[in-house]
Design an enzyme around this catalytic site. Structure first.
Site, PDB file in Angstrom:
ATOM      1  N   GLU A  89      51.491   2.190  32.210  1.00  0.00           N
ATOM      2  CA  GLU A  89      50.950   1.205  31.270  1.00  0.00           C
ATOM      3  C   GLU A  89      52.032   0.329  30.660  1.00  0.00           C
ATOM      4  O   GLU A  89      51.776  -0.842  30.325  1.00  0.00           O
ATOM      5  CB  GLU A  89      50.153   1.899  30.167  1.00  0.00           C
ATOM      6  CG  GLU A  89      48.802   2.432  30.592  1.00  0.00           C
ATOM      7  CD  GLU A  89      48.858   3.837  31.176  1.00  0.00           C
ATOM      8  OE1 GLU A  89      47.811   4.365  31.592  1.00  0.00           O
ATOM      9  OE2 GLU A  89      49.980   4.404  31.228  1.00  0.00           O
TER      10      GLU A  89
ATOM     11  N   PHE B  37      38.080  14.170  23.991  1.00  0.00           N
ATOM     12  CA  PHE B  37      39.108  14.082  25.029  1.00  0.00           C
ATOM     13  C   PHE B  37      39.544  12.639  25.227  1.00  0.00           C
ATOM     14  O   PHE B  37      38.727  11.748  25.404  1.00  0.00           O
ATOM     15  CB  PHE B  37      38.569  14.657  26.338  1.00  0.00           C
ATOM     16  CG  PHE B  37      39.529  14.554  27.490  1.00  0.00           C
ATOM     17  CD1 PHE B  37      40.716  15.285  27.497  1.00  0.00           C
ATOM     18  CD2 PHE B  37      39.263  13.714  28.559  1.00  0.00           C
ATOM     19  CE1 PHE B  37      41.608  15.184  28.555  1.00  0.00           C
ATOM     20  CE2 PHE B  37      40.151  13.611  29.629  1.00  0.00           C
ATOM     21  CZ  PHE B  37      41.329  14.357  29.615  1.00  0.00           C
ATOM     22  N   GLN B  38      40.836  12.413  25.170  1.00  0.00           N
ATOM     23  CA  GLN B  38      41.470  11.098  25.328  1.00  0.00           C
ATOM     24  C   GLN B  38      40.988  10.085  24.288  1.00  0.00           C
ATOM     25  O   GLN B  38      40.896   8.891  24.556  1.00  0.00           O
ATOM     26  CB  GLN B  38      41.276  10.560  26.753  1.00  0.00           C
ATOM     27  CG  GLN B  38      42.084  11.351  27.785  1.00  0.00           C
ATOM     28  CD  GLN B  38      42.231  10.653  29.110  1.00  0.00           C
ATOM     29  OE1 GLN B  38      41.411   9.816  29.488  1.00  0.00           O
ATOM     30  NE2 GLN B  38      43.282  10.990  29.847  1.00  0.00           N
TER      31      GLN B  38
ATOM     32  N   LYS C 117      33.083   3.545  25.903  1.00  0.00           N
ATOM     33  CA  LYS C 117      32.525   3.714  27.248  1.00  0.00           C
ATOM     34  C   LYS C 117      31.020   3.467  27.275  1.00  0.00           C
ATOM     35  O   LYS C 117      30.498   2.890  28.232  1.00  0.00           O
ATOM     36  CB  LYS C 117      32.839   5.118  27.762  1.00  0.00           C
ATOM     37  CG  LYS C 117      32.502   5.326  29.239  1.00  0.00           C
ATOM     38  CD  LYS C 117      32.992   6.666  29.740  1.00  0.00           C
ATOM     39  CE  LYS C 117      32.709   6.826  31.237  1.00  0.00           C
ATOM     40  NZ  LYS C 117      33.223   8.121  31.757  1.00  0.00           N
TER      41      LYS C 117
ATOM     42  N   MET D 179      75.608  -1.840  25.607  1.00  0.00           N
ATOM     43  CA  MET D 179      75.754  -2.376  24.263  1.00  0.00           C
ATOM     44  C   MET D 179      75.946  -1.262  23.233  1.00  0.00           C
ATOM     45  O   MET D 179      76.717  -1.407  22.275  1.00  0.00           O
ATOM     46  CB  MET D 179      74.551  -3.240  23.890  1.00  0.00           C
ATOM     47  CG  MET D 179      74.734  -4.007  22.583  1.00  0.00           C
ATOM     48  SD  MET D 179      76.146  -5.165  22.626  1.00  0.00           S
ATOM     49  CE  MET D 179      75.386  -6.583  23.419  1.00  0.00           C
TER      50      MET D 179
END
Length: 576
Positions: free
Chosen positions: A65, A127-128, A177, A486
């Site tokens: 992602e 869930f999720q 959903k 750096m």
């Protein structure tokens, strides 16, 4: 068998009638041509609708992602169109947080659609499940959670409008959903009106007049150009304005390309690793006209030393930025292009400032950027000069953050807008490579060069699979000094060379790694081989990864140490 038959029957019933189908049509209505996405349970209805729609736009399956969001940023930066992202709920959405913040800091128009668990179980730790609205509220321009399928077309329209107008920025739309599965019956809500969101485009004429009057009296004027000039497509107006009144110009890191780097009026980039001429110009000017820059700390250094004798005019479409960090004498709220057009229409009799120009341009010639060539490995600054020459200055250049980023900013001369894609405000490692994927998809006929460090490249290198899948001709130049360069430089200068966890002695073989993805790869550690190698790489019709072994302990100079003013630069010359 009965269950399977029932599922097929349900799928047939949902042809072009679900919330997910409405969503796909809404993207088409917004002229979306590219979507960066990753499927998951909560967005399966959307991906099923995408399958039914027979690919109305190209869908790019990144491998993480973070790759999605950075690719969308790169696409948005070079095209000016919103980058579009689809990710699933929970970890799919939270994996986007870094990129959303990056887009917010750098004002990039990105519209992110996240899946969410069904509305009936929101708040139950399903869930999720993740509170996407709560998480992203501080890092977005706006966000939505869809609660009625009939509102989905309107919300999509609003999201694109908000992301791409005024000061651009990311907008998140969270889609449960059950909303995506719901049958869309009756009339859909497609019209929107946002009375509380009306960005000021046209500047106040009185403020323009005040600025013009200040310019007429100034003996030491200076223009500072930021990314706002690029977003407003105002580079030509800026050039006309500077040349009309012979005004020296400096740019921010994100403003590179807004004014031609090779123009005789250009002083180069200002700030922590800016040029001596640019920083001293800001320190000594009596009128600083800031167009589309936000006065961040990397630009200003210690604020008490920033333009201490100057009257400050600030042109910005976001009124929240004016006066936030630097006291502003002449605020001008409006679009940079409209403000510059108004200034060009105002005839100004400027005070003779030839002596000022003579001084700042003598600084430019007397204190140029410098580096020492090496007999061992490749000088990284020289390498970036060779990239510039081999690409004829025409490439779209993307970078991560760090030494390679600063060397690219210093030694690649950007004469055209929308050729520079980098992470400025957030300073995100792993940004450069996926951003190059988005840039290449947005500008398919352009040469795209991704200049990355060996540290940052390893954060998102799984996106090599996308280069192979789509045969994107991105040229990846790894500035490999086997260190987090750096951070190592700061440890050298400010922590008595205590190199704590910054040396990357166990890097992979980048050539074998790229070849394992089916991508051509080369390694170079000798300067004599670089010109011919780059000519070969840039003429090759396909992706290439080049592992460039550079001097391990080179530093970026000049440098403004933390807490000091921009006039107190170190490393201005070889003897300092």
């Amino acid at each position: 068998m009965k269950v399977e038959a029932k599922l097929k029957e349900q799928a047939a019933e949902k042809t072009l009638t679900t919330g997910a189908d409405v969503f796909i049509r809404s993207l088409v209505d917004e002229d979306v041509d590219t979507v960066f996405g990753y499927p998951g349970g909560a967005v399966l209805p959307i991906y099923d609708a995408l399958h039914r729609a027979k690919a109305p736009f190209q869908h790019i399956l990144c491998r993480h992602e973070q790759g999605l969001i950075h690719a969308a940023e790169g696409y948005a930066r070079v095209t000016g169109k919103p980058g579009v992202v689809i990710a699933t709920s929970g970890p799919g959405a939270t994996n986007l947080v870094t990129g959303i913040t990056d887009a917010m800091m750098d004002s990039l128009p990105v519209v992110i659609f996240t899946g969410q668990v069904a509305t009936g179980v929101i708040g139950t730790d399903a869930f999720q499940e993740a509170d996407v609205i709560g998480i992203t509220t501080p890092i977005t321009k706006h966000n939505y959670q869809v609660t009625d399928v009939k509102e989905l077309p309107r919300i999509v329209k609003e999201a694109f409008h908000i992301a791409s107008t005024g000061r651009p920025g990311p907008v998140v739309v969270d889609i449960p959903k059950n909303i995506a599965n719901e049958m869309a019956t009756g009339e859909l809500d497609k019209e929107f009106y946002l009375p509380g969101y009306q960005p000021t485009i046209k500047p106040n004429p009185l403020q323009i007049r005040k600025l013009a009057d200040a310019l007429s009296r100034s003996k030491r004027p200076l223009l500072l150009s930021g990314a706002g000039v690029l977003f407003a497509k105002a580079s030509e107006e800026l050039k006309l304005f500077a040349e009309k009144y012979q005004l020296p110009v400096t740019t921010t890191l994100l403003g590179l390309g807004s004014f031609p780097g090779t123009n005789e009026l250009s002083l180069g980039m200002a700030g922590m690793h800016g040029t001596y001429a640019a920083n001293m110009g800001i320190y000594e000017c009596d009128l600083l006209i800031n167009i589309g820059a936000r006065f961040d700390d990397r630009l200003t250094g210690a604020i008490k030393h920033f333009a201490p004798d100057a009257k400050v005019a600030h042109i910005d479409i976001d009124p929240a930025e004016i006066g936030k960090n630097i006291t502003t004498n002449i605020p001008v709220v409006g679009d940079a292009k409209e403000a510059l057009k108004a200034l060009l229409e105002n005839e100004v009799e400027v005070t003779n400032h030839d002596k000022w120009c003579e001084k700042v341009f003598s600084n430019k010639s007397n204190y140029p950027l410098w580096y020492e060539r090496s007999n061992d490995l490749i000088s990284p600054q020289w390498l970036l000069e060779q990239v510039y020459q081999a690409s004829k200055g025409e490439a779209v250049v993307t970078t991560d953050v760090g030494q390679h980023q600063m060397w690219a900013a210093q030694f690649y001369q950007f004469d055209r807008p929308d050729r520079w894609v980098t992470s400025g405000g957030l300073g995100t490692m792993g940004f450069g490579f996926p951003a190059a994927i988005g840039a290449q998809l947005g500008k398919p006929t352009e040469l795209v060069v991704s200049i990355v460090g060996d540290g940052g490249f390893q954060m998102t290198l799984q996106e090599l699979a996308v280069l192979k899948q789509w045969n994107l001709p991105v040229k990846v130049i790894i500035v490999n000094n086997e260190a987090l360069g750096m951070v190592r430089q700061w440890q050298e200068k400010f922590y008595d060379e205590r190199y704590s966890e910054t040396l990357l002695s166990e890097n992979p073989d980048f050539v074998k790694l790229a070849e394992s993805y089916g991508i051509r790869a080369l390694k170079v550690d000798n300067e004599e081989d670089v010109p011919a190698l780059l000519e070969d790489v840039f003429s090759y019709d396909g992706p290439v990864v080049v592992d460039c072994r550079v001097v391990k302990k080179d530093c970026v100079y000049p440098m403004v140490a933390p807490g000091t003013g921009n006039h107190e630069m170190i490393g201005v010359t070889k003897t300092k």
